[in-house]
Design a protein around this motif. Structure first.
Motif, short mmCIF file in Angstrom:
data_model
loop_
_atom_site.label_atom_id
_atom_site.label_comp_id
_atom_site.label_asym_id
_atom_site.label_seq_id
_atom_site.Cartn_x
_atom_site.Cartn_y
_atom_site.Cartn_z
N ALA A 100 79.69 -20.29 -73.51
CA ALA A 100 80.16 -19.75 -74.78
C ALA A 100 79.75 -20.65 -75.95
O ALA A 100 79.27 -20.17 -76.98
CB ALA A 100 81.68 -19.58 -74.76
N LYS A 144 76.10 -20.44 -76.82
CA LYS A 144 75.81 -19.27 -77.67
C LYS A 144 76.28 -19.51 -79.10
O LYS A 144 75.60 -19.19 -80.05
CB LYS A 144 76.54 -18.03 -77.13
N LEU A 145 77.47 -20.08 -79.24
CA LEU A 145 78.03 -20.28 -80.58
C LEU A 145 77.18 -21.24 -81.41
O LEU A 145 76.96 -21.03 -82.59
CB LEU A 145 79.44 -20.88 -80.47
N LEU A 156 78.13 -25.88 -85.08
CA LEU A 156 78.38 -24.44 -85.13
C LEU A 156 77.68 -23.78 -86.31
O LEU A 156 77.24 -22.64 -86.22
CB LEU A 156 79.89 -24.17 -85.22
N LYS A 205 75.03 -25.01 -87.78
CA LYS A 205 73.60 -25.36 -87.72
C LYS A 205 73.19 -26.23 -88.91
O LYS A 205 72.19 -25.97 -89.57
CB LYS A 205 72.76 -24.08 -87.62
N ALA A 245 85.11 -21.35 -88.48
CA ALA A 245 84.27 -21.68 -87.31
C ALA A 245 85.09 -22.41 -86.24
O ALA A 245 85.00 -22.09 -85.05
CB ALA A 245 83.08 -22.54 -87.75
N GLU A 271 87.59 -20.03 -84.59
CA GLU A 271 86.93 -19.14 -83.65
C GLU A 271 86.54 -19.89 -82.38
O GLU A 271 86.73 -19.40 -81.27
CB GLU A 271 85.70 -18.53 -84.32
N ILE A 331 88.02 -19.12 -78.67
CA ILE A 331 87.15 -18.86 -77.52
C ILE A 331 87.43 -19.86 -76.39
O ILE A 331 87.50 -19.49 -75.22
CB ILE A 331 85.67 -18.88 -77.95
N THR A 360 91.64 -16.84 -69.41
CA THR A 360 91.03 -15.79 -68.60
C THR A 360 90.70 -16.32 -67.20
O THR A 360 90.94 -15.65 -66.20
CB THR A 360 89.77 -15.23 -69.29
#
Lengths: 197, 120
Positions: A19, A22-23, A84, A86, A102, A105, A109, A116
């Motif tokens: 995750a 990707k972020l 995050l 960049k 950011a 979020e 996550i 989960t």
């Protein structure tokens, strides 16, 4: 360490690493280590009360009731923002609305992925609620946490986190807060014979 | 040019989607709440709505907004923005008329493929 808890953490790390890769758009490896069970009011030894931290708090209900708290010391929070968003490392010197968004979020996550993984492993239903973000003295976050937990979440599971980027390793803490009977049930259901630490 | 409404209360997530979709020949509009989403949907008539499930008004505000959008236009193309572990809510949204869903954090290629299915 409790073997099954270690397996849960390893699986959570795989998903959280993917995750954050990707972020951030950068290869990221997340490690979870040194789990400890402690009272909420005894969290202060882990971080100095006057240290400024970013905290993302995610409450949950369902078949377990409690919350998760991701704690990022200021330096970690600033560097994570740079990744995050960049930007060049060292750019962030104070948090803007975009930076807070950011971090919120990212924390959502992180905590959500952990829950989960836990829910899938224990085959329980966990419902996530609205995350909250704060950037202040750790003592302030701790006081609020104790108030929120007054209804029952006395025990916490605290782990150290590392976000490993090519350029830097960032450190923080993840705190899982559940009602005492819940955390004992979870730890107990994992492996009765092995102690947690 | 196809118009896409990005509906998410996270300014960071809206930025990620805008950065991904900019330069792809889409006109982009935004909303940061359920109420603003409905306002923008009526005003802008987007071709596709990217709609977050969790909004400031509540954890499933996006589901309510989806229902309102489908009442306004049963042909609306809505793609839900979800987090890991929201499978049950996604199924509910599909029954209400959502076309598809994308999961945070986004896989760029997947997002473009999903949107590509619903634009002309």
């Amino acid at each position: 360490m409790n073997k099954r808890l270690q397996e849960i953490h390893e699986e959570a790390c795989v998903h959280i690493s993917a995750a954050f890769t990707k972020l951030s758009g950068r290869k990221t490896i997340v490690n979870i280590a040194n789990p400890k069970i402690t009272e909420v009011k005894e969290l202060s030894p882990f971080i100095d009360a006057d240290e400024i931290v970013a905290g993302v708090y995610l409450p949950v209900t369902g078949e377990t009731k409690g919350a998760a708290l991701l704690i990022l010391p200021k330096e970690t929070a600033f560097n994570l923002c740079d990744f995050l968003l960049k930007r060049e490392i060292g750019t962030t010197q104070e948090l803007t609305g975009m930076d807070e968004s950011a971090l919120k979020e990212a924390g959502n996550i992180f905590c959500g992925t952990y829950f989960t993984t836990l829910a899938n492993e224990l085959k329980i239903k966990i419902i996530e609620h609205l995350p909250e973000f704060s950037f202040e003295r750790f003592g302030g976050i701790l006081t609020e946490l104790i108030t929120k937990c007054a209804a029952g979440a006395e025990k916490t599971l605290v782990v150290e986190i590392e976000f490993m980027f090519t350029e830097l390793v960032l450190q923080g803490y993840f705190v899982l807060l559940l009602e005492k009977k819940q955390i004992e049930h979870i730890i107990g259901s994992l492996e009765k014979k092995e102690p947690l630490v | 040019m196809n118009k896409i409404l990005i509906s998410d209360d996270s300014v960071f997530m809206r930025k990620m989607l805008k950065d991904l979709l900019s330069g792809k020949n889409y006109e982009l509009v935004e909303a940061d709440s359920g109420a603003k989403t409905l306002e923008q949907f009526e005003k802008e008539r987007p071709d596709v709505v990217l709609l977050d499930i969790v909004m400031p008004e509540g954890e499933e505000e996006g589901v309510r907004v989806l229902g309102e959008i489908m009442k306004m236009n049963p042909q609306a193309k809505v793609v839900m923005i979800t987090a890991v572990g929201q499978d049950a809510v996604v199924e509910e949204c599909k029954k209400l008329g959502a076309q598809d869903y994308i999961v945070k954090p986004f896989d760029d290629k997947e997002v473009l493929e999903v949107i590509g299915k619903y634009v002309s």
